[in-house]
Design an enzyme around this catalytic site. Sequence first.
Site, PDB file in Angstrom:
ATOM      1  N   ASP A  99      89.232 -74.538 -28.678  1.00  0.00           N
ATOM      2  CA  ASP A  99      87.959 -74.717 -27.975  1.00  0.00           C
ATOM      3  C   ASP A  99      88.183 -74.395 -26.504  1.00  0.00           C
ATOM      4  OD1 ASP A  99      85.375 -75.297 -27.369  1.00  0.00           O
ATOM      5  OD2 ASP A  99      85.559 -77.465 -27.580  1.00  0.00           O
ATOM      6  N   LYS A 150      91.422 -65.553 -41.909  1.00  0.00           N
ATOM      7  CA  LYS A 150      91.311 -64.098 -41.835  1.00  0.00           C
ATOM      8  C   LYS A 150      92.031 -63.466 -43.025  1.00  0.00           C
ATOM      9  CE  LYS A 150      91.500 -64.295 -36.768  1.00  0.00           C
ATOM     10  NZ  LYS A 150      92.298 -63.969 -35.561  1.00  0.00           N
ATOM     11  N   SER A 203      81.839 -62.526 -32.441  1.00  0.00           N
ATOM     12  CA  SER A 203      81.945 -63.937 -32.807  1.00  0.00           C
ATOM     13  C   SER A 203      82.349 -64.031 -34.277  1.00  0.00           C
ATOM     14  CB  SER A 203      80.617 -64.655 -32.558  1.00  0.00           C
ATOM     15  OG  SER A 203      79.580 -64.018 -33.277  1.00  0.00           O
ATOM     16  N   LEU A 204      82.394 -65.248 -34.807  1.00  0.00           N
ATOM     17  CA  LEU A 204      82.786 -65.466 -36.193  1.00  0.00           C
ATOM     18  C   LEU A 204      81.664 -66.111 -36.981  1.00  0.00           C
ATOM     19  CD1 LEU A 204      86.389 -66.896 -35.697  1.00  0.00           C
ATOM     20  CD2 LEU A 204      85.802 -64.623 -36.526  1.00  0.00           C
ATOM     21  N   TYR A 261      95.913 -64.560 -30.391  1.00  0.00           N
ATOM     22  CA  TYR A 261      95.665 -64.611 -31.831  1.00  0.00           C
ATOM     23  C   TYR A 261      95.050 -63.336 -32.402  1.00  0.00           C
ATOM     24  CZ  TYR A 261      91.009 -65.892 -30.086  1.00  0.00           C
ATOM     25  OH  TYR A 261      89.823 -65.922 -29.406  1.00  0.00           O
ATOM     26  N   CYS A 299      47.520 -73.280 -32.629  1.00  0.00           N
ATOM     27  CA  CYS A 299      46.378 -73.189 -31.730  1.00  0.00           C
ATOM     28  C   CYS A 299      45.599 -71.924 -32.035  1.00  0.00           C
ATOM     29  CB  CYS A 299      46.860 -73.173 -30.279  1.00  0.00           C
ATOM     30  SG  CYS A 299      45.574 -72.740 -29.092  1.00  0.00           S
ATOM     31  N   CYS A 309      44.933 -75.988 -24.291  1.00  0.00           N
ATOM     32  CA  CYS A 309      43.632 -75.364 -24.031  1.00  0.00           C
ATOM     33  C   CYS A 309      42.487 -76.045 -24.773  1.00  0.00           C
ATOM     34  CB  CYS A 309      43.676 -73.878 -24.393  1.00  0.00           C
ATOM     35  SG  CYS A 309      43.851 -73.551 -26.171  1.00  0.00           S
ATOM     36  N   LYS A 331      84.408 -75.057 -39.673  1.00  0.00           N
ATOM     37  CA  LYS A 331      84.150 -75.941 -38.548  1.00  0.00           C
ATOM     38  C   LYS A 331      84.397 -77.405 -38.896  1.00  0.00           C
ATOM     39  CE  LYS A 331      82.856 -74.264 -35.430  1.00  0.00           C
ATOM     40  NZ  LYS A 331      83.475 -73.510 -34.329  1.00  0.00           N
ATOM     41  N   ARG A 337      84.818 -62.426 -22.556  1.00  0.00           N
ATOM     42  CA  ARG A 337      84.009 -61.834 -23.625  1.00  0.00           C
ATOM     43  C   ARG A 337      82.678 -61.321 -23.098  1.00  0.00           C
ATOM     44  NH1 ARG A 337      82.614 -65.558 -28.593  1.00  0.00           N
ATOM     45  NH2 ARG A 337      84.558 -64.753 -29.414  1.00  0.00           N
ATOM     46  N   CYS A 343      44.785 -69.319 -24.363  1.00  0.00           N
ATOM     47  CA  CYS A 343      45.701 -70.462 -24.309  1.00  0.00           C
ATOM     48  C   CYS A 343      46.828 -70.155 -23.332  1.00  0.00           C
ATOM     49  CB  CYS A 343      46.272 -70.761 -25.694  1.00  0.00           C
ATOM     50  SG  CYS A 343      47.427 -72.149 -25.706  1.00  0.00           S
ATOM     51  N   ASP A 402      81.301 -75.974 -29.244  1.00  0.00           N
ATOM     52  CA  ASP A 402      81.397 -74.747 -30.019  1.00  0.00           C
ATOM     53  C   ASP A 402      81.031 -75.000 -31.477  1.00  0.00           C
ATOM     54  OD1 ASP A 402      82.154 -73.417 -27.790  1.00  0.00           O
ATOM     55  OD2 ASP A 402      84.241 -73.108 -28.374  1.00  0.00           O
ATOM     56  N   ALA A 403      81.478 -76.120 -32.005  1.00  0.00           N
ATOM     57  CA  ALA A 403      81.204 -76.429 -33.410  1.00  0.00           C
ATOM     58  C   ALA A 403      79.702 -76.573 -33.651  1.00  0.00           C
ATOM     59  CB  ALA A 403      81.919 -77.720 -33.808  1.00  0.00           C
ATOM     60  N   CYS A 444      44.612 -78.225 -29.540  1.00  0.00           N
ATOM     61  CA  CYS A 444      45.731 -77.769 -28.713  1.00  0.00           C
ATOM     62  C   CYS A 444      45.802 -78.586 -27.428  1.00  0.00           C
ATOM     63  CB  CYS A 444      45.575 -76.289 -28.392  1.00  0.00           C
ATOM     64  SG  CYS A 444      46.822 -75.658 -27.235  1.00  0.00           S
ATOM     65  N   GLU A 482      92.722 -67.180 -26.369  1.00  0.00           N
ATOM     66  CA  GLU A 482      91.870 -68.230 -25.817  1.00  0.00           C
ATOM     67  C   GLU A 482      92.569 -68.921 -24.657  1.00  0.00           C
ATOM     68  OE1 GLU A 482      87.943 -69.876 -26.950  1.00  0.00           O
ATOM     69  OE2 GLU A 482      89.147 -68.164 -27.601  1.00  0.00           O
ATOM     70  N   LYS A 518      91.224 -73.203 -34.461  1.00  0.00           N
ATOM     71  CA  LYS A 518      90.252 -72.542 -33.576  1.00  0.00           C
ATOM     72  C   LYS A 518      90.224 -73.289 -32.248  1.00  0.00           C
ATOM     73  CE  LYS A 518      85.523 -70.815 -33.354  1.00  0.00           C
ATOM     74  NZ  LYS A 518      85.265 -71.286 -31.988  1.00  0.00           N
ATOM     75  N   ASP A 570      77.985 -73.109 -33.425  1.00  0.00           N
ATOM     76  CA  ASP A 570      78.208 -72.304 -34.623  1.00  0.00           C
ATOM     77  C   ASP A 570      77.440 -72.854 -35.813  1.00  0.00           C
ATOM     78  OD1 ASP A 570      79.825 -70.574 -33.267  1.00  0.00           O
ATOM     79  OD2 ASP A 570      81.684 -71.573 -33.813  1.00  0.00           O
ATOM     80  N   GLU A 576      94.456 -70.561 -38.960  1.00  0.00           N
ATOM     81  CA  GLU A 576      94.956 -70.960 -37.647  1.00  0.00           C
ATOM     82  C   GLU A 576      93.928 -71.854 -36.960  1.00  0.00           C
ATOM     83  OE1 GLU A 576      94.507 -67.681 -34.587  1.00  0.00           O
ATOM     84  OE2 GLU A 576      94.151 -66.536 -36.427  1.00  0.00           O
TER      85      GLU A 576
END
Length: 714
Positions: A138, A308, A100-101, A244, A455, A440, A332, A157, A461, A51-52, A437, A192, A136, A55, A134
């Site tokens: 996981d 928050k 999300s945050l 939470y 390209c 092609c 994070k 979610r 291509c 998650d970290a 490229c 969670e 977070k 984010d 608070e």
Amino acid sequence: MRQGKGQVLASPAEIETLDEDAAKQELARLSELLARANTAYHGADAPDLSDAEYDALKQRNAAIETRFPHLKRTDSPSDQVGTAPSEGFSKVEHAVAMLSLANGFDAEDIADFDGRVRRYLGIPEETQLDYTAEPKIDGLSLSLRFENGKLVQAATRGDGSVGENVTANARTINDIPTQIADAPELLEVRGEVYMSHPDFEALNARQAETGGKVFANPRNAAAGSLRQLDASITRARPLRFFAYAWGALSEPLATTQMGAIERLAEMGFATNPLTRTCAGPSELVAHYDVIEAQRATLGYDIDGVVYKVNDLTLQERLGFRSTTPRWAIAHKFPAELAWTRLEAIDIQVGRTGALSPVARLHPVTVGGVVVSNATLHNEDYIAGRDNKGGEIRGGKDIRVGDWVQVYRAGDVIPKVADVDLSKRPDDAQPYAFPTRCPECNSDALREPGDAVRRCSGGLICPAQAVEKLKHFVSRAAFDIEGLGAKQVEQFYSDKWIKEPADIFTLKEHFGTGVKQLKNREGWGEKSAANLFDAIDEKRKISLSRLIFSLGIRHVGEAASNLIALHYGTWDAFDAAMHAAQDQEGAAWQDLIDIDGVGAVMAGSLVHTLAQPAERASIDRLIAQLDVQPVARPDTQGSPVAGKIVVFTGTLEKMTRAEAKARAERLGAKVSGSVSAKTDILVAGPGAGSKAKKAADLGIETLDEDGWLTLISDA
């Protein structure tokens, strides 16, 4: 690069070195990688990053968008939450979106967050502003709906708007009460689902003994356990739940965030004991340090600390961006680093023709995930230069055979941070970036000032054609069930589809279509029939999705929504693009005046739609579709509905952001410049040239009190 506590992130200085084209390429790469990460994390319960890290990737994307706001893509990760719910569960539409945050990575980010909140609310620095802090967790987000104190529904979610119905499974979790006293008539509790470290180890031991699936980490175990179609399996898994937050309510829980959490605890929900109220950024960061010091001994996984605004009235005033609340941020924890050997450098060609180098690595574990690939950005990055010729990594280039340091500060495909020259093989040669490229063999050109080599093959291509088709069927575009990236590659290889319109003539081209398709590997009669039905269902498409699906450079999902809302219908949009081809005149000015578009994006739109081959391809597509006009919000009774409003000067009773949001909710279009089409100018103290121009044009001008009086009854 910035490094601290094992984490490497893009510093403001590094982002400042990006020119516009490099920024576009990076935003495109981030969008694609984050979409894959969403599917892996939310859909398959098999994330290839924490998650970290996820984010942090979104943080880099947001930082680039902040510097280049006109480059924000319509499929920007900033506008996305989660992924579509699994077909294995019935769907639940969230009454209040599960967002999300936003992210922060250091004390400076948290001070910036506090500053943004204060500026939005007009609160001076000397006035105390309280927050909650608070851990977070996981785990997996879950929403619990109680009616008259009884648990009636539990949902994941999902994509933030629609989740999966896991009510039977949630009832098996001991931390979740099924009946609560002294509750509002309607109460939606959010929190969670997680698994403790001892329970995770015990579960894996049992799974190994019985030949079952062994999980990579507690988050995977918790997500996989909650999303079982058989609730008896969930019952046998040691799941826990921290509450939470909340969603829909029939009455407020309290006047503050902390008060509401305490109320949930009184109702019997488990809440995190490390939650605290803090006065300002310094106390928040101090509590972050306290929590981080205990991280290894908590007995469950956390990947940061969530802050928050404590006052719920202020939360309501702050409101939300498209996918995140303005009143919260996740601070994070650092990501990890590792050293490994670079075995090869491969070149991938994207849908815009950009040649992107990818490092093939000897597999190494970074942050709990096995990494075998890393982005190398562009040829300058490999050579140890930035786009202006300055040194990065001390000027050390990257060569095949090098021992390289890899980090995952949010990228699905990680990055190479450094090179250990003491371990460089004697025969290692500087990497020669291709000038043709690899797909092609067309010339790969690099325009002056461009960090990216592209390209020149265009439609000939195959890489560009296939990637454009993949984008066309992506989730935010046509999202045709049964037609994903794998099927697009197969059909293109078989010469069944060469452009988007061919998708809608597949059945017609092959007669019934079913007979030919059902004999292909992986297809049966039912799946073939289902595909053609799914294609037919998507002939009716919204204007915003259609614009996004075209894959026009710089035009992302959010911008497509803005453009669609502005023009309303395909015919109006198409006529406007034709009229704006010369990039001057009223139609061009109207296009660039759309808040969030700008000249670069507008130029890309009109240029693409003016290309004969591209234009013909789009015309063939439109002939197959029923493009739906934009549904306008109900603004009956609004005195400003449909009017163009410009704000200038200093507003004293509300911030500019609040004023703009209120005007748009009432159906007004907020513009950044005054023109003959402007209906109202709201001028505060300090109004300058805009006020003079409005007076010259005879445009109605109001002060802030006049504006508030005008909209007071709306």
